[in-house]
Design a protein around this motif. Structure first.
Motif, mmCIF file in Angstrom:
data_model
loop_
_atom_site.group_PDB
_atom_site.id
_atom_site.type_symbol
_atom_site.label_atom_id
_atom_site.label_comp_id
_atom_site.label_asym_id
_atom_site.label_seq_id
_atom_site.Cartn_x
_atom_site.Cartn_y
_atom_site.Cartn_z
ATOM 1 N N ALA A 61 0.828 -1.286 -0.051
ATOM 2 C CA ALA A 61 -0.025 -0.004 0.143
ATOM 3 C C ALA A 61 0.875 1.175 0.075
ATOM 4 N N ASP A 292 -1.124 -15.629 4.660
ATOM 5 C CA ASP A 292 -1.751 -14.849 6.008
ATOM 6 C C ASP A 292 -0.344 -14.504 6.592
ATOM 7 N N ARG A 359 -0.087 -3.958 -7.324
ATOM 8 C CA ARG A 359 -1.088 -4.096 -5.900
ATOM 9 C C ARG A 359 -2.018 -5.376 -6.231
ATOM 10 N N ALA A 360 -2.254 -5.695 -7.701
ATOM 11 C CA ALA A 360 -3.197 -6.787 -7.829
ATOM 12 C C ALA A 360 -2.355 -7.888 -7.475
ATOM 13 N N TYR A 361 -1.205 -8.202 -8.188
ATOM 14 C CA TYR A 361 -0.563 -9.501 -7.698
ATOM 15 C C TYR A 361 0.050 -9.741 -6.416
ATOM 16 N N LYS A 363 -1.624 -9.008 -3.748
ATOM 17 C CA LYS A 363 -2.664 -9.615 -2.834
ATOM 18 C C LYS A 363 -2.679 -11.041 -2.925
ATOM 19 N N ARG A 364 -1.832 -11.582 -3.550
ATOM 20 C CA ARG A 364 -1.812 -13.266 -3.533
ATOM 21 C C ARG A 364 -3.118 -13.821 -3.408
ATOM 22 N N ALA A 365 -3.961 -13.339 -4.427
ATOM 23 C CA ALA A 365 -5.395 -13.797 -4.427
ATOM 24 C C ALA A 365 -5.482 -15.097 -5.009
ATOM 25 N N GLU A 368 -5.753 -15.952 -9.000
ATOM 26 C CA GLU A 368 -5.262 -14.821 -9.647
ATOM 27 C C GLU A 368 -3.991 -15.048 -10.034
#
Length: 378
Positions: A61, A292, A359-361, A363-365, A368
């Motif tokens: 961030a 986490d 910021r997208a990658y 996130k470790r979503a 994705e």
């Protein structure tokens, strides 16, 4: 292509001052030795394990960018509380990227190296977020005819990790598995392996969408950790499967303890004689990821349990070259089926530095996954 002398490479630096810097550097490409080749990298995935090196413990961030194009530099702040964990890499610019694939454009004089010239190969060994990579010919995995670099880019980390989980299960005497973050590319591979090999797999996900995705590819046991009935659902699945081994990608929070608690309930239910010490059936959780970043919190259930870390490369060294080769051979044979990877977006090296992508990658979503093509125009 014989005039290749330099190329761009992505570097990550964490300074003693507590600042992360990500930049592109022009590096020399040495001529290959007799047993070496030069690979033009055309596809390299961003795995969670890559993010650990790329971003370190920096706060995404806080990221900001200066400069433009190949001269762009991303900087971000590493919270002071996280600096101790970064001690081993401070003030050292580090190349990033575990695995990738591309075309062999130069080769040394040996027969093995010359045989790879012009071939599409997959490679692993670090520094893959670069336009070119010099590597030993024996460390290249030639891809089957008609296989693209994109199809072969992720044929090491996720496929061998999922196969390694099943291999660990067999070697340690378990008969079924539990897997968290199960809707990921790796999780989908593990589902395909277990379905093909007749192994019960309990999948833990974090949303209804992820549950629907896994059921769509044939998963039988899927438990949503955000559901009010999660512990009841998990316990029922463990009773049905007798799964006593779990692999956890989250690495923080209470989920690991919840799994052990549910395993103990299932094991006690199967006991014929009461014991105040609980079940004697050993229950094991291996943590192999850190999606986490919180500490692990749990209250032990019973006395026959274990929790530890699990990493792919130490595991491959432990089982020996012959068994590791057997696992790699299966990956190649099933590259377009069991071990097919899917990507959210393909980006250039310059694209790695764009803040919306970062910021997208970062996130470790789950589900994705970003792919870098180092030779794609920015």
């Amino acid at each position: 292509m014989t005039d290749i002398t330099s190329g761009l490479e992505l570097r990550s630096l964490i300074k003693s001052s507590g600042e992360l810097e990500i930049s592109l550097q022009q590096v020399a490409i040495p001529a290959p030795g007799p047993d070496e080749v030069v690979v033009r990298i055309e596809a390299a995935p961003i795995n969670p394990s890559d993010l650990g090196l790329l971003l370190g413990a920096a706060d995404p961030a806080s990221a900001k960018i200066s400069g433009s194009g190949v001269s762009s530099v991303v900087s971000a702040t590493v919270p002071q509380a996280n600096m101790k964990a970064m001690g081993g890499r401070l003030d050292e610019s580090m190349a990033v990227g575990n695995e990738g694939a591309g075309t062999v454009v130069k080769a040394g004089s040996s027969e093995a190296a010359q045989a790879l010239l012009g071939k599409t190969v997959a490679i692993i060994g670090g520094a893959m977020y670069a336009q070119y990579r010099v590597i030993k010919a024996k460390e290249c995995l030639p891809l089957p005819e008609g296989t693209t670099a994109t199809e072969g880019a992720s044929c090491f980390v996720n496929p061998l990790t999922s196969l390694g989980m099943v291999e660990t299960m067999k070697r340690e005497g378990h008969t079924a598995l539990v897997h968290t973050a199960a809707a990921s590319n790796l999780g989908q591979m593990l589902n395909k392996i277990c379905q093909k090999d007749g192994i019960d797999l309990v999948n833990i996900v974090r949303s209804e969408e992820q549950e629907k995705l896994l059921r769509g590819i044939g998963a039988k046991y899927v438990c949503n950790s955000t559901s009010p009935s999660f512990m009841e659902d998990l316990t029922a699945a463990l009773i049905a499967t007798n799964a006593t081994l779990a692999f956890d990608a989250t690495g923080g929070g209470k989920l690991q303890g919840q799994i052990l608690q549910a395993m103990e309930v299932a094991a006690v239910k199967a006991m014929k004689v009461y014991s105040r010490y609980g079940s004697t059936t050993h229950k094991q959780v291996y943590v192999y990821g850190r999606l986490d970043l919180r500490p692990i919190e749990f209250v032990p259930a019973g006395m026959a349990w274990g929790m530890g870390g699990w990493l792919l490369f130490p595991f491959l060294q432990k089982i020996g070259a012959a068994d590791a080769a057997r696992l790699r051979a299966r990956v190649v044979a099933e590259l377009k089926t069991t071990f097919a990877s899917h990507y959210t977006k393909v980006i250039s090296l310059e694209g790695v530095l764009q803040l919306d992508n970062l910021r997208a990658y970062a996130k470790r979503a789950t589900g994705e996954k970003y792919l870098i093509n180092p030779n794609m125009p920015g």
